[in-house]
Write a protein that holds these residues in place. Structure first.
Motif, mmCIF file in Angstrom:
data_model
loop_
_atom_site.group_PDB
_atom_site.id
_atom_site.type_symbol
_atom_site.label_atom_id
_atom_site.label_comp_id
_atom_site.label_asym_id
_atom_site.label_seq_id
_atom_site.Cartn_x
_atom_site.Cartn_y
_atom_site.Cartn_z
ATOM 1 N N PHE A 9 -0.095 7.753 0.386
ATOM 2 C CA PHE A 9 -0.824 6.867 -0.517
ATOM 3 C C PHE A 9 -1.957 6.224 0.270
ATOM 4 C CE2 PHE A 9 2.469 5.682 -4.040
ATOM 5 C CZ PHE A 9 2.609 7.029 -4.335
ATOM 6 N N LEU A 10 -3.138 6.433 -0.242
ATOM 7 C CA LEU A 10 -4.332 5.932 0.427
ATOM 8 C C LEU A 10 -5.058 4.987 -0.528
ATOM 9 C CD1 LEU A 10 -6.159 6.529 2.976
ATOM 10 C CD2 LEU A 10 -7.208 8.333 1.630
ATOM 11 N N ILE A 86 6.849 9.029 1.076
ATOM 12 C CA ILE A 86 5.528 8.466 0.801
ATOM 13 C C ILE A 86 5.076 7.736 2.054
ATOM 14 C CG2 ILE A 86 4.147 6.847 -0.564
ATOM 15 C CD1 ILE A 86 6.147 7.231 -2.864
ATOM 16 N N LEU A 87 4.024 8.231 2.664
ATOM 17 C CA LEU A 87 3.417 7.506 3.783
ATOM 18 C C LEU A 87 2.492 6.455 3.197
ATOM 19 C CD1 LEU A 87 2.324 10.350 6.232
ATOM 20 C CD2 LEU A 87 4.252 8.800 6.515
ATOM 21 N N ASP A 88 2.678 5.213 3.630
ATOM 22 C CA ASP A 88 1.869 4.117 3.106
ATOM 23 C C ASP A 88 0.909 3.635 4.193
ATOM 24 O OD1 ASP A 88 0.793 1.845 2.029
ATOM 25 O OD2 ASP A 88 2.672 0.705 2.019
ATOM 26 N N VAL A 109 -2.275 13.863 -1.144
ATOM 27 C CA VAL A 109 -2.758 12.533 -0.762
ATOM 28 C C VAL A 109 -3.292 11.876 -2.031
ATOM 29 C CG1 VAL A 109 -4.496 11.260 0.553
ATOM 30 C CG2 VAL A 109 -3.307 13.200 1.604
ATOM 31 N N PHE A 110 -2.656 10.780 -2.437
ATOM 32 C CA PHE A 110 -3.129 10.041 -3.602
ATOM 33 C C PHE A 110 -4.091 8.959 -3.147
ATOM 34 C CE2 PHE A 110 0.724 11.877 -5.312
ATOM 35 C CZ PHE A 110 0.282 12.313 -6.555
ATOM 36 N N ASN A 111 -5.295 9.033 -3.657
ATOM 37 C CA ASN A 111 -6.291 8.032 -3.302
ATOM 38 C C ASN A 111 -6.437 7.055 -4.462
ATOM 39 O OD1 ASN A 111 -8.354 6.722 -1.919
ATOM 40 N ND2 ASN A 111 -9.925 8.045 -2.825
ATOM 41 N N PHE A 112 -5.932 5.841 -4.279
ATOM 42 C CA PHE A 112 -5.996 4.822 -5.326
ATOM 43 C C PHE A 112 -7.338 4.124 -5.259
ATOM 44 C CE2 PHE A 112 -1.521 5.570 -4.662
ATOM 45 C CZ PHE A 112 -1.033 5.634 -5.957
#
Ligand SMILES: [Zn+2]
Length: 229
Positions: A9-10, A86-88, A109-112
């Motif tokens: 999570f980015l 999930i890497l935070d 990779v989720f880019n919020f």
């Protein structure tokens, strides 16, 4: 999404990715891994790594990447991380990402994403109880598609949890510092976003309503809606 649960999570400070991670990971039966937690655990258990980390921080130095990577590698070997994780907030730059690629493979990779003006309002709206650390937020965001209500104590200026009337703004959350933190994040992260986009594993998620966005994130991850939040 089954079998493709090695995620990162980015997102900028204030986007809520840590909160999303702690809500989502249990539903997928995978751990959330944050390097901050790993560092604190090593120090608390007074391991060899923990002692080294303490030395660096007492000298006012950053913990070197190789130590961070050693901790992450050890964590990924534990049983609960075999299905995914999930890497935070890690890797936080391209050189860490290149090193991380040598020890593990990320699926997604989720880019919020959230516009800077919303982040500035949210971050500078943060308040915290000086006695017990409970967090509040005075920002009341209602602008087009962005809707994020404030998080205020039930009784004006009195902490819900401990009753203290010392609800303060941390020095880290003042307007100038917030703007600087966001600029540092952008400078450091733009190359990282490109790195993962080039690998074809980047997925962008536009945050609009904070926690109320969870159903949309769950849907994207194929999580059933029946379980409680
Ligand atoms: Zn309190």
């Amino acid at each position: 999404m089954a079998g493709r649960l090695r995620m990162m999570f980015l997102g900028p400070p204030g986007v809520g990715k840590g909160t999303y991670a702690t809500r989502i990971a249990p539903k997928l039966n995978i751990p959330t891994i944050s390097t901050g937690d790993l560092v604190r655990a090593e120090i608390k258990q007074n391991t060899e790594l923990g002692k080294k980390i303490k030395d660096y921080s007492s000298q006012g130095k950053l913990v070197p990447d190789e130590i961070i990577l050693t901790m992450v590698r050890q964590r990924l070997q534990q049983t609960d991380a075999q299905k995914g994780y999930i890497l935070d907030g890690f890797p936080r730059n391209v050189s860490q990402a290149i090193e991380f690629d040598k020890i593990a493979t990320l699926d997604t990779v989720f880019n919020f994403e959230l516009p800077d003006w919303v982040l500035v309002e949210k971050l500078s709206g943060r308040r915290v109880c000086d006695s017990c650390g409970t967090g509040y937020n005075i920002a009341d965001i209602k602008n087009g598609e962005y809707v994020m209500p404030p998080l205020l104590p039930k009784v004006d200026s009195t902490c819900d949890k401990c009753g203290s009337d010392k609800i303060i703004q941390r020095a880290d959350d003042t307007l100038e510092v917030v703007k600087h933190r966001l600029q540092v994040y952008t400078d450091e992260t733009e190359p990282l976003i490109k790195y993962y986009a080039d690998k074809g594993i980047l997925k962008s998620f536009h945050v609009k309503k904070g926690l109320a966005d969870l159903p949309r994130i769950n849907a994207m991850l194929g999580i059933q809606e029946d379980s409680k939040l």
